[in-house]
Design an enzyme around this catalytic site. Structure first.
Site, PDB file in Angstrom:
ATOM      1  CE1 TYR A   1      -6.346 -33.990  14.118  1.00  0.00           C
ATOM      2  CE2 TYR A   1      -8.617 -34.359  13.478  1.00  0.00           C
ATOM      3  CZ  TYR A   1      -7.419 -33.709  13.301  1.00  0.00           C
ATOM      4  OH  TYR A   1      -7.290 -32.779  12.291  1.00  0.00           O
TER       5      TYR A   1
ATOM      6  CG  LEU B   1      -3.574 -35.702   7.037  1.00  0.00           C
ATOM      7  CD1 LEU B   1      -2.819 -36.300   8.217  1.00  0.00           C
ATOM      8  CD2 LEU B   1      -4.998 -35.378   7.431  1.00  0.00           C
TER       9      LEU B   1
HETATM   10  N1  PDD Z   1      -9.328 -32.621   8.454  1.00  0.00           N
HETATM   11  N2  PDD Z   1      -5.302 -31.822   5.485  1.00  0.00           N
HETATM   12  C1  PDD Z   1      -5.530 -31.465   6.753  1.00  0.00           C
HETATM   13  C2  PDD Z   1      -4.565 -30.545   7.427  1.00  0.00           C
HETATM   14  C3  PDD Z   1      -6.657 -31.949   7.449  1.00  0.00           C
HETATM   15  O1  PDD Z   1      -6.877 -31.604   8.730  1.00  0.00           O
HETATM   16  C4  PDD Z   1      -7.564 -32.809   6.760  1.00  0.00           C
HETATM   17  C5  PDD Z   1      -8.760 -33.390   7.458  1.00  0.00           C
HETATM   18  C6  PDD Z   1      -7.293 -33.142   5.425  1.00  0.00           C
HETATM   19  C7  PDD Z   1      -8.179 -34.058   4.642  1.00  0.00           C
HETATM   20  O2  PDD Z   1      -8.077 -35.384   5.096  1.00  0.00           O
HETATM   21  P1  PDD Z   1      -9.284 -36.414   4.947  1.00  0.00           P
HETATM   22  O3  PDD Z   1      -9.656 -36.431   3.504  1.00  0.00           O
HETATM   23  O4  PDD Z   1      -8.716 -37.705   5.393  1.00  0.00           O
HETATM   24  O5  PDD Z   1     -10.420 -35.916   5.807  1.00  0.00           O
HETATM   25  C8  PDD Z   1      -6.145 -32.639   4.816  1.00  0.00           C
HETATM   26  C9  PDD Z   1     -10.254 -33.252   9.347  1.00  0.00           C
HETATM   27  C10 PDD Z   1     -11.504 -33.727   8.706  1.00  0.00           C
HETATM   28  C11 PDD Z   1     -10.494 -32.364  10.557  1.00  0.00           C
HETATM   29  O6  PDD Z   1      -9.515 -31.915  11.107  1.00  0.00           O
HETATM   30  O7  PDD Z   1     -11.645 -32.189  10.980  1.00  0.00           O
END
Ligand code: PDD
Length: 282
Positions: free
Chosen positions: A36, A204
């Site tokens: 996703y 991530l």
């Molecule tokens: N979450 N680490 C994890 C485990 C995450 O699920 C997310 C993002 C991030 C930050 O990634 P980014 O800056 O690309 O949003 C780090 C998303 C937003 C979610 O699960 O809703």
């Protein structure tokens, strides 16, 4: 506000949510076998859309789901149009599962991926004024946290732990080092140097994380992509979280360690928040 969108995109069609159905044999449902993405539209553009689409491509290829992400470049604007969100701030959720097949663990052959997207109005604050209290917990997830998969049980359990403790987030610790949080990346500051876990398979590689690293470069703030030991948290000067909807959130407290007595924000966190705001306003 209705927390569900009126319409969703499902396999090439934009349909009323109530009419959007998938098979109970979809591997996304049976195995959490899918990827996703979450991104936000600010004004009339998706913020760092290309980076989000590239990460989706990477993750799909890591688990051998053959879906042409470039198709979404045409489909996303259609969804935005048909949900009356043109030029409006909103959040876009994209999910691609391996598709429908008789239940067996190994990848089935010739399955058509199930693609679902929805957009919901969401206006992010200019700057996140949260002063987050967070708890730490053992990182119980698997060893490919670089894959943004829909099997999020480890993250769900970690986030629930934060909620049960009245906290904003759970900061995860693997073998004594801070990896990331349940849905955010984690940064620390010590003697004006910014520290964060290297982008390897234990975290991530957040798009907001990447932006923050670029901003540090621009602002001449020294960065070390080195993991911080849980035992060293108490020696840090500042800490903050990053994520697509969290943006940059100051951490006020981790477990019993209070960074600031008042509702202050560390100077480097504040500089990054201001620079981030400038980037969004462009
Ligand atoms: N979450 N680490 C994890 C485990 C995450 O699920 C997310 C993002 C991030 C930050 O990634 P980014 O800056 O690309 O949003 C780090 C998303 C937003 C979610 O699960 O809703």
């Amino acid at each position: 506000m209705n927390p569900y969108p009126d319409k969703v995109y499902l396999n090439g069609k934009i349909v009323p949510s109530k009419e959007a159905t998938i098979s109970v044999f979809d591997r996304g449902f049976l195995f959490g076998d899918g990827i996703y993405e979450v991104m936000v539209q600010i004004g009339n553009r998706f913020f760092y859309e290309e980076e989000h689409l590239q990460r989706l491509k990477y993750c799909l290829s890591e688990i051998n789901i053959a879906y042409n992400v470039d198709l979404l470049r045409k489909e996303i604007p259609l969804l935005v149009q048909q949900t009356n969100l043109v030029g409006k701030d909103c959040l876009l959720y994209i999910q691609v599962s391996r598709g429908v097949a008789p239940r067996q663990h190994a990848y089935p052959k010739n399955t058509t991926p199930t693609v679902m997207m929805y957009a919901l109005p969401k206006v992010l604050p200019d700057i996140n004024t949260v002063r987050a209290s967070v708890v730490t917990a053992e990182d119980m997830r698997w060893l490919r946290c670089d894959i943004k998969m829909t099997s999020l049980l480890g993250n769900v359990m970690a986030n629930e732990y934060a909620m049960q403790n009245g906290c904003y987030e759970t900061v995860l610790v693997r073998n004594g080092v801070v990896t990331e949080a349940s849905h955010c990346n984690v940064f620390f500051v010590k003697n004006a140097v910014v520290y964060t876990h290297p982008a390897n398979t234990f975290i991530l590689d957040g798009i907001t994380r990447k932006i923050v690293l670029q901003l540090c470069k621009k602002l001449n703030i020294k960065v070390e992509e080195t993991a911080v030991l849980k035992a060293d948290i108490k020696h840090m000067d500042e800490a903050f979280l990053t994520g697509t909807s969290t943006q940059i959130a100051s951490i006020q407290q981790i477990d019993d360690h209070l960074f600031y007595q008042d509702k202050a924000v560390g100077s480097i966190t504040q500089r990054l928040q201001n620079a981030f705001l400038e980037l969004k306003s462009r």
